[in-house]
Scaffold this active site. Structure first.
Site, PDB file in Angstrom:
ATOM      1  N   ALA A 239       0.966  -0.980  -0.055  1.00  0.00           N
ATOM      2  CA  ALA A 239       0.077  -0.097   0.016  1.00  0.00           C
ATOM      3  C   ALA A 239       0.775   1.567  -0.666  1.00  0.00           C
ATOM      4  O   ALA A 239       1.179   1.322  -0.887  1.00  0.00           O
ATOM      5  CB  ALA A 239      -0.753  -0.184   1.391  1.00  0.00           C
ATOM      6  N   ARG A 240       0.810   1.715   1.050  1.00  0.00           N
ATOM      7  CA  ARG A 240       2.372   3.198   1.381  1.00  0.00           C
ATOM      8  C   ARG A 240       2.059   2.860   2.726  1.00  0.00           C
ATOM      9  O   ARG A 240       1.934   2.365   4.032  1.00  0.00           O
ATOM     10  CB  ARG A 240       0.934   3.923   1.810  1.00  0.00           C
ATOM     11  CG  ARG A 240       1.014   4.962   0.096  1.00  0.00           C
ATOM     12  CD  ARG A 240       2.144   5.111  -0.724  1.00  0.00           C
ATOM     13  NE  ARG A 240       1.319   5.226  -2.182  1.00  0.00           N
ATOM     14  CZ  ARG A 240       1.393   5.213  -3.054  1.00  0.00           C
ATOM     15  NH1 ARG A 240       1.445   3.676  -2.809  1.00  0.00           N
ATOM     16  NH2 ARG A 240       1.127   5.548  -5.117  1.00  0.00           N
ATOM     17  N   ASP A 264       7.656  -3.505   0.509  1.00  0.00           N
ATOM     18  CA  ASP A 264       7.649  -2.944  -0.721  1.00  0.00           C
ATOM     19  C   ASP A 264       7.312  -1.247  -0.820  1.00  0.00           C
ATOM     20  O   ASP A 264       8.222  -1.067  -2.175  1.00  0.00           O
ATOM     21  CB  ASP A 264       7.044  -3.087  -1.785  1.00  0.00           C
ATOM     22  CG  ASP A 264       7.237  -2.745  -3.209  1.00  0.00           C
ATOM     23  OD1 ASP A 264       8.259  -2.695  -3.646  1.00  0.00           O
ATOM     24  OD2 ASP A 264       6.168  -2.150  -4.018  1.00  0.00           O
ATOM     25  N   GLU A 269      11.160   7.192   1.657  1.00  0.00           N
ATOM     26  CA  GLU A 269      11.689   6.532   0.455  1.00  0.00           C
ATOM     27  C   GLU A 269      12.565   7.333  -0.819  1.00  0.00           C
ATOM     28  O   GLU A 269      12.217   8.260  -0.657  1.00  0.00           O
ATOM     29  CB  GLU A 269      10.688   6.217  -0.620  1.00  0.00           C
ATOM     30  CG  GLU A 269      10.286   4.721  -0.241  1.00  0.00           C
ATOM     31  CD  GLU A 269       8.551   4.117  -1.095  1.00  0.00           C
ATOM     32  OE1 GLU A 269       8.985   4.411  -2.287  1.00  0.00           O
ATOM     33  OE2 GLU A 269       7.746   3.492  -0.189  1.00  0.00           O
ATOM     34  N   HIS A 288       9.615  -0.829  -3.856  1.00  0.00           N
ATOM     35  CA  HIS A 288       8.440  -0.079  -4.462  1.00  0.00           C
ATOM     36  C   HIS A 288       8.740  -0.620  -6.078  1.00  0.00           C
ATOM     37  O   HIS A 288       8.561   0.866  -6.704  1.00  0.00           O
ATOM     38  CB  HIS A 288       9.024   1.569  -3.507  1.00  0.00           C
ATOM     39  CG  HIS A 288       6.996   1.850  -4.190  1.00  0.00           C
ATOM     40  ND1 HIS A 288       6.911   3.425  -3.302  1.00  0.00           N
ATOM     41  CD2 HIS A 288       5.791   1.560  -5.264  1.00  0.00           C
ATOM     42  CE1 HIS A 288       5.578   3.471  -3.472  1.00  0.00           C
ATOM     43  NE2 HIS A 288       4.901   2.613  -4.709  1.00  0.00           N
ATOM     44  N   SER A 290       6.618  -3.325  -6.782  1.00  0.00           N
ATOM     45  CA  SER A 290       5.341  -4.337  -6.987  1.00  0.00           C
ATOM     46  C   SER A 290       4.615  -4.312  -7.917  1.00  0.00           C
ATOM     47  O   SER A 290       3.917  -5.165  -8.738  1.00  0.00           O
ATOM     48  CB  SER A 290       5.130  -4.718  -5.618  1.00  0.00           C
ATOM     49  OG  SER A 290       4.342  -3.351  -5.212  1.00  0.00           O
TER      50      SER A 290
END
Length: 328
Positions: A239-240, A264, A269, A288, A290
């Protein structure tokens, strides 16, 4: 040239793209829509002179702020070629009555494949098997498992969540979905509302997060939620980063009150090199990606084309139109 002007009629609908789009896709759109005036840019900084006349904008969303929205004096519709909207100035957009659509569902194929891949990676012990191969060790005592018969809990039963559940059912897993009101949703054996989350957390072997980031989902998985999971459970966050309390998750992983996590997305980030997640042996980290796919832009622009057709004929509703006040 950074900008490619297309269309000859000054009265034509003007579409400004600040998302980098290949020449192949640009040419296809300008050929198929000869009465639409397209301006393509690689970055929004290059679009300064075009923004005041833009009626339609194609963007990833992260390049917009209140000042740039104010510059777009003719703007009536924003198409976001990603799913996330949390970085957009939605209040300013809503105040202007600007319509917003996004590419919700575009990630269903790659993200569902990612989810199944990591579940199989964990269950079939492929990391350990690779280590044995590298060390030239023949060891048949390694304990592998099966996905069949295990329970998958998906928080966020939209297009991505449904695609994950569909693939999981093909592996004979039991699927439980969570959405706002518990309404029946395809590919889930059972649905519950977000208010009933605590009743099902302890049933799951794998918990996958696919919810959008909204004020309601920030911190959705905290210490209390982690404490209700099985000690053998795996948390998979697609998700986040803000959806999970990372400090609480770090403690749960260190204390092994849950078995492991696949992450992920992160609150910061790129993930800093000094972050303790890197050192844990019960975490799988990916940068990140996916949702990455070689077909991403093709799918994104197919959605834009369907909406452009609707917009040009004056449709009252477009595909994946969102409520700017709610953010979804």
């Amino acid at each position: 040239m950074d900008e490619r002007w297309m269309g000859q009629q000054s009265s034509a609908v003007r579409v400004v793209s600040t998302a980098k789009i290949s020449g192949k896709h640009q040419q296809a759109m300008t050929t198929d829509y000869p009465h639409v005036r397209f301006s393509f840019f690689d970055h929004i900084e290059q679009a300064a002179t075009a923004l005041p006349d833009a009626e339609v904008m194609i963007t990833y969303g992260e390049d917009l702020d209140e000042e740039r929205i104010a510059q777009c004096r003719q703007l009536r519709w924003i198409h976001v070629i990603s799913a996330g909207l949390e970085k957009m100035p939605l209040q300013a957009i809503s105040a202007r009555g600007i319509r917003v659509t996004n590419a919700r569902g575009i990630h269903a194929v790659p993200m569902s494949e990612y989810a199944l891949a990591v579940m199989l990676q964990i269950t079939r012990r492929t990391d350990q098997l690779r280590d044995l191969q590298r060390d030239k060790r023949w060891d048949r005592t390694i304990r592998v498992g099966e996905l069949a018969g295990q329970t998958l809990l998906v928080l966020g039963a939209g297009a991505i969540g449904q695609a994950i559940a569909q693939k999981a059912q093909a592996f004979a897993m039991t699927t439980i979905g969570v959405n706002t009101d518990g309404r029946e949703t395809p590919h889930f054996d059972r649905m519950v509302s977000i208010g009933q989350l605590h009743l099902v957390l302890g049933l799951a072997d794998f918990i996958v997060l696919t919810v959008p980031q909204t004020p309601e989902t920030v911190g959705l998985i905290g210490r209390e939620e982690l404490s209700k999971m099985k000690p053998t459970a795996t948390l998979i966050n697609l998700a986040r980063g803000a959806v999970v309390d990372e400090v609480a998750l770090l403690d749960a992983l260190r204390e092994r009150t849950i078995a492991q996590a696949v992450l992920d997305v992160f609150q910061q980030e790129p993930l800093p090199a000094a972050h303790p997640f890197w050192e844990l042996d019960n975490v799988i980290l990916t940068p990140h990606l996916s949702g990455r796919s070689p077909r991403y832009m093709t799918r994104a622009l197919e959605g834009f084309r369907r909406n452009l057709d609707a917009y040009l004929r004056g449709a009252k509703r477009m595909e994946n139109e969102i409520d700017a006040e709610k953010g979804y």
